[in-house]
Design a protein around this motif. Structure first.
Motif, PDB file in Angstrom:
ATOM      1  N   PRO A 175       0.820  -1.217   0.000  1.00 20.92           N
ATOM      2  CA  PRO A 175       0.000   0.000   0.000  1.00 20.92           C
ATOM      3  C   PRO A 175       0.851   1.264   0.000  1.00 20.92           C
ATOM      4  CG  PRO A 175      -0.841  -1.591   1.588  1.00 20.92           C
ATOM      5  CD  PRO A 175       0.482  -2.119   1.116  1.00 20.92           C
ATOM      6  N   CYS A 176       0.378   2.248  -0.732  1.00 25.91           N
ATOM      7  CA  CYS A 176       1.073   3.529  -0.850  1.00 25.91           C
ATOM      8  C   CYS A 176       1.338   4.157   0.512  1.00 25.91           C
ATOM      9  CB  CYS A 176       0.238   4.475  -1.723  1.00 25.91           C
ATOM     10  SG  CYS A 176       0.833   6.176  -1.772  1.00 25.91           S
ATOM     11  N   GLY A 177       0.341   4.130   1.402  1.00 25.23           N
ATOM     12  CA  GLY A 177       0.482   4.756   2.712  1.00 25.23           C
ATOM     13  C   GLY A 177       1.593   4.157   3.534  1.00 25.23           C
ATOM     14  N   ILE A 178       1.801   2.862   3.416  1.00 27.68           N
ATOM     15  CA  ILE A 178       2.882   2.212   4.154  1.00 27.68           C
ATOM     16  C   ILE A 178       4.230   2.595   3.546  1.00 27.68           C
ATOM     17  CG2 ILE A 178       3.936  -0.026   4.664  1.00 27.68           C
ATOM     18  CD1 ILE A 178       1.170  -1.153   5.095  1.00 27.68           C
ATOM     19  N   GLY A 179       4.302   2.653   2.215  1.00 27.91           N
ATOM     20  CA  GLY A 179       5.540   3.055   1.558  1.00 27.91           C
ATOM     21  C   GLY A 179       5.999   4.434   1.973  1.00 27.91           C
ATOM     22  N   ARG A 180       5.070   5.321   2.246  1.00 25.83           N
ATOM     23  CA  ARG A 180       5.421   6.689   2.640  1.00 25.83           C
ATOM     24  C   ARG A 180       6.015   6.766   4.035  1.00 25.83           C
ATOM     25  NH1 ARG A 180      -0.024   9.439   0.038  1.00 25.83           N
ATOM     26  NH2 ARG A 180       0.844   9.800  -2.045  1.00 25.83           N
ATOM     27  N   MET A 181       5.852   5.686   4.832  1.00 28.49           N
ATOM     28  CA  MET A 181       6.460   5.683   6.171  1.00 28.49           C
ATOM     29  C   MET A 181       7.970   5.465   6.099  1.00 28.49           C
ATOM     30  SD  MET A 181       3.754   3.353   8.329  1.00 28.49           S
ATOM     31  CE  MET A 181       1.980   3.626   8.219  1.00 28.49           C
ATOM     32  N   PHE A 182       8.445   4.825   5.033  1.00 23.86           N
ATOM     33  CA  PHE A 182       9.859   4.448   4.939  1.00 23.86           C
ATOM     34  C   PHE A 182      10.664   5.584   4.304  1.00 23.86           C
ATOM     35  CE2 PHE A 182       7.525   0.477   5.161  1.00 23.86           C
ATOM     36  CZ  PHE A 182       8.283  -0.275   6.041  1.00 23.86           C
ATOM     37  N   GLN A 183      10.856   6.637   5.037  1.00 22.25           N
ATOM     38  CA  GLN A 183      11.511   7.823   4.503  1.00 22.25           C
ATOM     39  C   GLN A 183      13.017   7.663   4.318  1.00 22.25           C
ATOM     40  OE1 GLN A 183      10.003  10.999   3.528  1.00 22.25           O
ATOM     41  NE2 GLN A 183       8.407   9.422   3.385  1.00 22.25           N
ATOM     42  N   ALA A 184      13.648   6.743   5.053  1.00 20.71           N
ATOM     43  CA  ALA A 184      15.107   6.588   4.974  1.00 20.71           C
ATOM     44  C   ALA A 184      15.512   5.260   4.348  1.00 20.71           C
ATOM     45  CB  ALA A 184      15.725   6.721   6.365  1.00 20.71           C
ATOM     46  N   LEU A 185      14.558   4.470   3.902  1.00 19.03           N
ATOM     47  CA  LEU A 185      14.879   3.130   3.408  1.00 19.03           C
ATOM     48  C   LEU A 185      15.780   3.195   2.181  1.00 19.03           C
ATOM     49  CD1 LEU A 185      13.919   0.305   4.445  1.00 19.03           C
ATOM     50  CD2 LEU A 185      12.506   0.207   2.390  1.00 19.03           C
ATOM     51  N   ARG A 186      16.898   2.446   2.222  1.00 21.04           N
ATOM     52  CA  ARG A 186      17.842   2.401   1.108  1.00 21.04           C
ATOM     53  C   ARG A 186      17.674   1.135   0.267  1.00 21.04           C
ATOM     54  NH1 ARG A 186      18.311   6.799   3.108  1.00 21.04           N
ATOM     55  NH2 ARG A 186      20.222   7.978   3.491  1.00 21.04           N
ATOM     56  N   SER A 187      17.262   0.024   0.906  1.00 19.72           N
ATOM     57  CA  SER A 187      17.182  -1.259   0.209  1.00 19.72           C
ATOM     58  C   SER A 187      15.856  -1.942   0.520  1.00 19.72           C
ATOM     59  CB  SER A 187      18.348  -2.157   0.633  1.00 19.72           C
ATOM     60  OG  SER A 187      18.227  -3.449   0.070  1.00 19.72           O
ATOM     61  N   LEU A 188      15.150  -2.377  -0.531  1.00 16.02           N
ATOM     62  CA  LEU A 188      13.879  -3.089  -0.387  1.00 16.02           C
ATOM     63  C   LEU A 188      13.936  -4.359  -1.224  1.00 16.02           C
ATOM     64  CD1 LEU A 188      10.944  -3.320   0.589  1.00 16.02           C
ATOM     65  CD2 LEU A 188      10.261  -1.959  -1.409  1.00 16.02           C
ATOM     66  N   ASN A 189      13.790  -5.506  -0.569  1.00 18.07           N
ATOM     67  CA  ASN A 189      13.818  -6.798  -1.243  1.00 18.07           C
ATOM     68  C   ASN A 189      12.460  -7.466  -1.060  1.00 18.07           C
ATOM     69  OD1 ASN A 189      14.280  -9.337  -2.261  1.00 18.07           O
ATOM     70  ND2 ASN A 189      16.115  -9.741  -1.055  1.00 18.07           N
ATOM     71  N   VAL A 190      11.704  -7.570  -2.144  1.00 18.50           N
ATOM     72  CA  VAL A 190      10.399  -8.251  -2.111  1.00 18.50           C
ATOM     73  C   VAL A 190      10.390  -9.388  -3.129  1.00 18.50           C
ATOM     74  CG1 VAL A 190       8.971  -6.424  -1.138  1.00 18.50           C
ATOM     75  CG2 VAL A 190       9.515  -6.374  -3.565  1.00 18.50           C
ATOM     76  N   ALA A 191      11.504 -10.106  -3.214  1.00 18.95           N
ATOM     77  CA  ALA A 191      11.638 -11.209  -4.152  1.00 18.95           C
ATOM     78  C   ALA A 191      10.770 -12.396  -3.746  1.00 18.95           C
ATOM     79  CB  ALA A 191      13.109 -11.645  -4.239  1.00 18.95           C
ATOM     80  N   GLN A 192      10.437 -13.239  -4.744  1.00 19.65           N
ATOM     81  CA  GLN A 192       9.707 -14.483  -4.523  1.00 19.65           C
ATOM     82  C   GLN A 192       8.360 -14.248  -3.848  1.00 19.65           C
ATOM     83  OE1 GLN A 192      12.216 -17.690  -2.881  1.00 19.65           O
ATOM     84  NE2 GLN A 192      13.968 -16.340  -3.203  1.00 19.65           N
TER      85      GLN A 192
END
Length: 430
Positions: A175-192
């Motif tokens: 969800p877009c709203g959750i993505g907006r919480m991660f203001q400093a995230l450098r790496s996102l792995n959602v594989a598999q």
């Protein structure tokens, strides 16, 4: 560890094992460990808890530690904690997570866990945690959709998180709203997972993951090259994108521009049969191995590494199009000869692998490979995986064993000077 002691999880025989060399401690079955066994884990930097039942502790009262306990928690050198094969009541997790604010734990991982119910995260409002990396693999939990309000209490922590991985967990949406919480995230792995084309655009909406540099979408349900490109256009800091093991259908008429910040692009095993342009001009690493490419006709002045193994290439791409190239992998194609004249002019090229091809062991073909090997630039596979397909007299022989001396490959270059010398001697004698 002190929290586990307070929960009464340490009751019977010791089941913790400490590897002092690796500073790694693993404990099996949380409900059967003893205090004398778990204490040894205090000297580890990584602690793993594997197996156990936490549901019976849901009603256990958990409060903030007293000052002396808080000081002790802060002195423990554990940097990473792994929980595996556990049934985790979310309401208990919400209450326990506060304890990590008193530690120096920077990485938290859950493997093969089932999260049950929904927790009350209000106690985490404005709470800061030292955890910078959070990883879930093969976990089962309630869908993220509709949980933005639940997780909003974690925003003080989530906005400082730098690495997040949720892999092999049947995720269908972000969800877009959750993505907006991660203001400093450098790496996102959602594989598999089970992310489809329609779920990407909302996931990477305006304001979501503004600092994201590394994104892995490997092995999901993505099918549209154009749709994925459009979905990540707002990730202006993106440097590394992995789309491997998705079956992508390409639209040749697409003019979508990938983020110009992109430096590493993995399109391996995506079923594509051509290299679609435009590609980011500053690209440094391009992996298109395990596809159906018959030709590669692109020019990238900044490219340093090009991986094209396991395709259907009959000729090597013009190396002049990549003046900075230092790595070129061409294993298992249909190539008959390496362009030695180009290769020797490119001083940056240090790592070349081209095993398993259909080599024509003419003087130029075998000679070029032998010269490249002599310079130490042929990587793994030489010489045992380099065999001749033609001409018939060399078929099946190793390329390294093909004679390429001047006398054998260019007898005219040797005989002509001899004839001239004999003629001059004859004239002089006359």
């Amino acid at each position: 560890l002190l929290l586990l002691l307070r929960l009464g999880l340490l009751e019977a025989e010791g089941r913790c094992f400490f590897n002092r060399t690796e500073e790694y401690c693993v404990c099996y079955n949380l409900s059967q460990e003893s205090a004398s066994s778990i204490i040894q884990c205090l000297a580890a930097s990584v602690v793993e808890f594997r197996g156990g039942e936490l549901e019976r502790y849901v009603a256990f009262p958990i409060g903030d530690p007293d000052p002396s306990t808080a000081e002790m928690l802060g002195s423990i050198g554990i940097r990473k904690i792994i929980f595996g094969d556990l049934l985790v009541p979310e309401i208990l997790l919400a209450r326990v997570l506060r304890f990590f604010s008193y530690t120096r734990v920077q990485e938290l991982a859950f493997e093969s866990c089932v999260f049950k119910g929904r927790g009350n995260w209000d106690e985490m409002a404005d709470q800061h945690l030292p955890i910078l990396s959070l990883r879930f693999h093969n976990v089962t939990s309630a869908p993220l959709t509709g949980r933005e309000q639940d997780l909003s209490s974690l925003s003080s922590w989530l906005e400082t998180l730098q690495e997040q991985a949720v892999t092999g967990s049947h995720v269908t949406s972000l969800p877009c709203g959750i993505g907006r919480m991660f203001q400093a995230l450098r790496s996102l792995n959602v594989a598999q997972n089970s992310l489809g084309d329609e779920s990407l655009m909302p996931a990477f909406c305006n304001g979501a993951f503004p600092q994201l540099q590394v994104l892995s979408l490997q092995r999901n349900n993505l099918t549209s090259y154009h749709s994925v490109c459009e979905s990540v256009q707002l990730l202006h800091e993106l440097q590394h994108l992995d789309l491997s093991q998705n079956q992508l259908m390409a639209d040749p008429s697409s003019s979508c521009q990938w983020p110009v910040s992109l430096r590493i692009f993995n399109l391996s095993d995506t079923g594509v049969d051509e290299v679609l342009t435009p590609l980011p001009p500053g690209l440094e690493v391009l992996d298109m191995s395990f596809n159906h490419l018959r030709a590669v006709d692109i020019s990238l002045s900044s490219l340093k590494k090009l991986f094209l193994s396991q395709n259907m290439l009959q000729t090597v791409p013009s190396i002049r199009n990549y003046p900075m190239l230092d790595t070129l992998h061409l294993d298992n194609n249909l190539i008959t000869e390496l362009p030695w004249d180009e290769v020797k002019l490119l001083g940056h090229l240090r790592d070349v692998t081209a095993a398993g091809n259909l080599y024509n062991c003419s003087c130029s073909g075998a000679g070029g490979l032998q010269a490249l090997a002599g310079m130490g630039n042929l990587g793994q596979g030489w010489p045992q995986d380099y065999t001749c397909r033609s001409p018939p007299r060399y078929q099946g022989r190793l390329v390294k064993d093909v004679p390429v001396s001047v006398l054998q490959c260019n007898s005219a270059a040797v005989i002509a000077p001899i004839c001239v010398a004999l003629a001059l001697l004859g004239v002089a004698g006359a």
